[in-house]
Design an enzyme around this catalytic site. Structure first.
Site, PDB file in Angstrom:
ATOM      1  N   HIS A 147       0.931  -1.108  -0.018  1.00 46.35           N
ATOM      2  CA  HIS A 147       0.117   0.071   0.053  1.00 46.35           C
ATOM      3  C   HIS A 147       0.855   1.162  -0.018  1.00 46.35           C
ATOM      4  CE1 HIS A 147      -3.040   2.867   1.146  1.00 46.35           C
ATOM      5  NE2 HIS A 147      -3.830   1.930   0.674  1.00 46.35           N
ATOM      6  N   HIS A 148       0.536   2.163  -0.760  1.00 44.88           N
ATOM      7  CA  HIS A 148       1.091   3.516  -0.846  1.00 44.88           C
ATOM      8  C   HIS A 148       1.221   4.185   0.271  1.00 44.88           C
ATOM      9  CE1 HIS A 148       3.353   6.221  -3.239  1.00 44.88           C
ATOM     10  NE2 HIS A 148       2.717   6.279  -4.304  1.00 44.88           N
ATOM     11  N   SER A 149       0.538   4.122   1.365  1.00 44.23           N
ATOM     12  CA  SER A 149       0.560   4.808   2.486  1.00 44.23           C
ATOM     13  C   SER A 149       1.719   4.226   3.224  1.00 44.23           C
ATOM     14  CB  SER A 149      -0.777   4.559   3.579  1.00 44.23           C
ATOM     15  OG  SER A 149      -1.030   3.224   3.686  1.00 44.23           O
ATOM     16  N   ASN A 331       6.413   8.539   3.283  1.00 40.14           N
ATOM     17  CA  ASN A 331       5.756   9.056   2.184  1.00 40.14           C
ATOM     18  C   ASN A 331       6.354  10.507   2.477  1.00 40.14           C
ATOM     19  OD1 ASN A 331       4.402   7.626   0.185  1.00 40.14           O
ATOM     20  ND2 ASN A 331       3.405   7.009   2.111  1.00 40.14           N
ATOM     21  N   VAL A 428      -1.864   5.316  -8.489  1.00 35.85           N
ATOM     22  CA  VAL A 428      -2.538   6.450  -7.530  1.00 35.85           C
ATOM     23  C   VAL A 428      -3.237   7.290  -8.682  1.00 35.85           C
ATOM     24  CG1 VAL A 428      -0.389   6.223  -6.182  1.00 35.85           C
ATOM     25  CG2 VAL A 428      -0.266   7.511  -8.107  1.00 35.85           C
TER      26      VAL A 428
END
Length: 486
Positions: A147-149, A331, A428
């Protein structure tokens, strides 16, 4: 549903929790994740892979935490630590390998399938798919869905490097640092440096004001022209298709050295040439003059991810595996709005020159830091929903997302498996085209993630980009030969 919310409330109240960073908050949707493809030179051993993850990855805080809603804090998501059973995150599908006629197509379909499946938010947000499928450039493949988080491309590449070892020396960490040389002080040069520094500050201020104005216009209402690359943001992504292509890093370096530019300038130039070539074919029903007029008028821009961290050495990266490490990752990126040069140029090198000129302006502006500051300010005063809405406007008003991540320059092994190549696509935003480049030793991997309802022919787009690089390389070779003759 009520019981689930009650359980989450009780869990949050009794467990130490950590808020998401501003960019992680913007990327907290279940549909926003990164798909990484590892091609290995040997068959994959599931037991070795699971053991390697147990010794490394789950010691990184985000890989041993899950995202839950803090109902005491306006329903904002937070991280809470949990116990992890690695076997639950490692998937070994039962496949009939001998009857797979086209391994490349099978892998493409499998990758696209997991790209279209939202992540299970009830557990730590990562998983590995182990496929002992033989391809032309790999004996086996592992697909990681993260997951990008959890982190951006630079964080995850840093994590890969920290978990890996040199293939030539299985006990040695991968080297990433360079040694700087100290020069004696020249006081006359220092005086000129101060004058140049003052002029540079004026340029930074002026350029930042211009780029900030463009950023705010994009957030408010400035939208790209409707083209075959531009989807409808209101519809969202309908169907992801994820593909990648391996090209020679030496070809990119030849152009870089001949034109005295950066690798990123060459990749952006190749992107501009490839997209121009692709769009030109979409308007084949028009005359040459009409086609040129159409290309001259359209506005195509990319949201380019910029790493905001200072350089980090390998020891600090390796320390991320240690409990209590304070090494900053996750991030920590900003975004710049990059105008794509869509023209029918006779000189292929002009695409690279334009890319360099535009990026040079962006480099002296503070646009990426301002973007991060806007996200942080919005999160503090208006909450996570406002941050998500802001992200949707940025991504919804531009045509594509772009990033370039530098990988290891020497062969490495991951959990005892020598790596042949690494590909990755970040899914995204609401753009129909996500374009990412990753370097690994002497290769660069082009990664395309497209919404097939808008771009039904991603292989054609990839072909156009590869062909554009060939034309740029050929023009660079001619220029080099001409210089040598002179």
């Amino acid at each position: 549903m009520k019981n689930k919310q009650v359980m989450e409330k009780e869990e949050v109240e009794t467990t130490p929790m950590e808020p998401l960073s501003p960019m992680s908050q913007m990327l907290s949707s279940p549909n926003l994740f990164i798909v990484i493809t590892f091609g290995f030179k040997v068959r994959c051993n599931p037991s070795s892979f699971i053991e390697g993850i147990q010794k490394t990855l789950i010691n990184a805080p985000r890989f041993s935490s899950k995202m839950v809603i803090d109902y005491k804090k306006k329903g904002e998501p937070v991280w809470i630590p949990v116990s992890v059973r690695v076997e639950d995150h490692v998937i070994v599908p039962d496949l009939d390998y001998p009857n797979i006629e086209n391994p490349d197509q099978f892998l493409e379909d499998y990758t696209s399938s997991i790209a279209n499946t939202p992540m299970d938010m009830s557990k730590p947000l990562w998983e590995f798919h182990l496929l002992n499928i033989k391809r032309s450039n790999a004996e086996s493949v592992v697909l990681a869905r993260i997951h990008h988080s959890i982190g951006d491309g630079m964080s995850l590449m840093s994590l890969l490097v920290a978990c890996s070892r040199k293939t030539s020396d299985p006990d040695a960490l991968v080297s990433t640092t360079t040694t700087a040389t100290t020069k004696p002080v020249d006081y006359m040069a220092l005086t000129w440096w101060l004058i140049a520094g003052f002029w540079f500050m004026i340029r930074v201020t002026f350029t930042t004001l211009i780029e900030f104005s463009k950023l705010m216009l994009t957030i408010c209402f400035l939208r790209d022209t409707k083209t075959p690359l531009m989807g409808n943001p209101e519809d969202g992504i309908q169907s992801w298709k994820v593909i990648h292509r391996v090209i020679s890093f030496d070809d990119v370096k030849l152009v870089k050295n001949t034109m005295n530019v950066k690798v990123n300038d060459v990749l952006l130039g190749m992107t501009q040439a490839g997209l121009s070539r692709y769009l030109s074919k979409k308007y084949d029903g028009h005359t040459t003059v009409q086609k040129k007029q159409i290309l001259d008028k359209i506005r195509v821009r990319g949201a380019v991810a910029i790493n905001l961290r200072p350089a980090t050495n390998i020891e600090e990266l390796a320390n991320m595996m240690a409990k209590g490490s304070k090494c900053r990752w996750g991030n920590f990126i900003g975004t710049i709005i990059f105008p794509i040069w869509i023209k029918s140029e006779n000189d292929p090198l002009e695409y690279v020159r334009r890319a360099k000129a535009t990026m040079d302006k962006k480099k002296i502006s503070l646009e990426a830091f301002i973007f991060y500051g806007i996200i942080k300010f919005t999160l503090k005063f208006f909450g996570g929903k406002a941050v998500e809405a802001l992200g949707k406007r940025i991504f919804g008003h531009t045509s594509l997302a772009f990033s370039n991540v530098k990988g290891p320059h020497e062969d490495i092994s991951l959990f005892g498996h020598p790596i042949s190549y690494v590909a990755a696509s970040a899914l995204v935003g609401s753009q129909a085209l996500n374009l990412h480049f990753i370097s690994y030793v002497n290769k660069i991997i082009i990664n395309l993630a497209v919404d097939t309802t808008t771009i039904p022919d991603p292989h054609q787009l990839c072909d156009d980009m590869v062909e554009s690089l060939k034309m740029i390389k050929s023009a660079a070779q001619e220029r080099r030969s001409h210089k040598m003759e002179v």
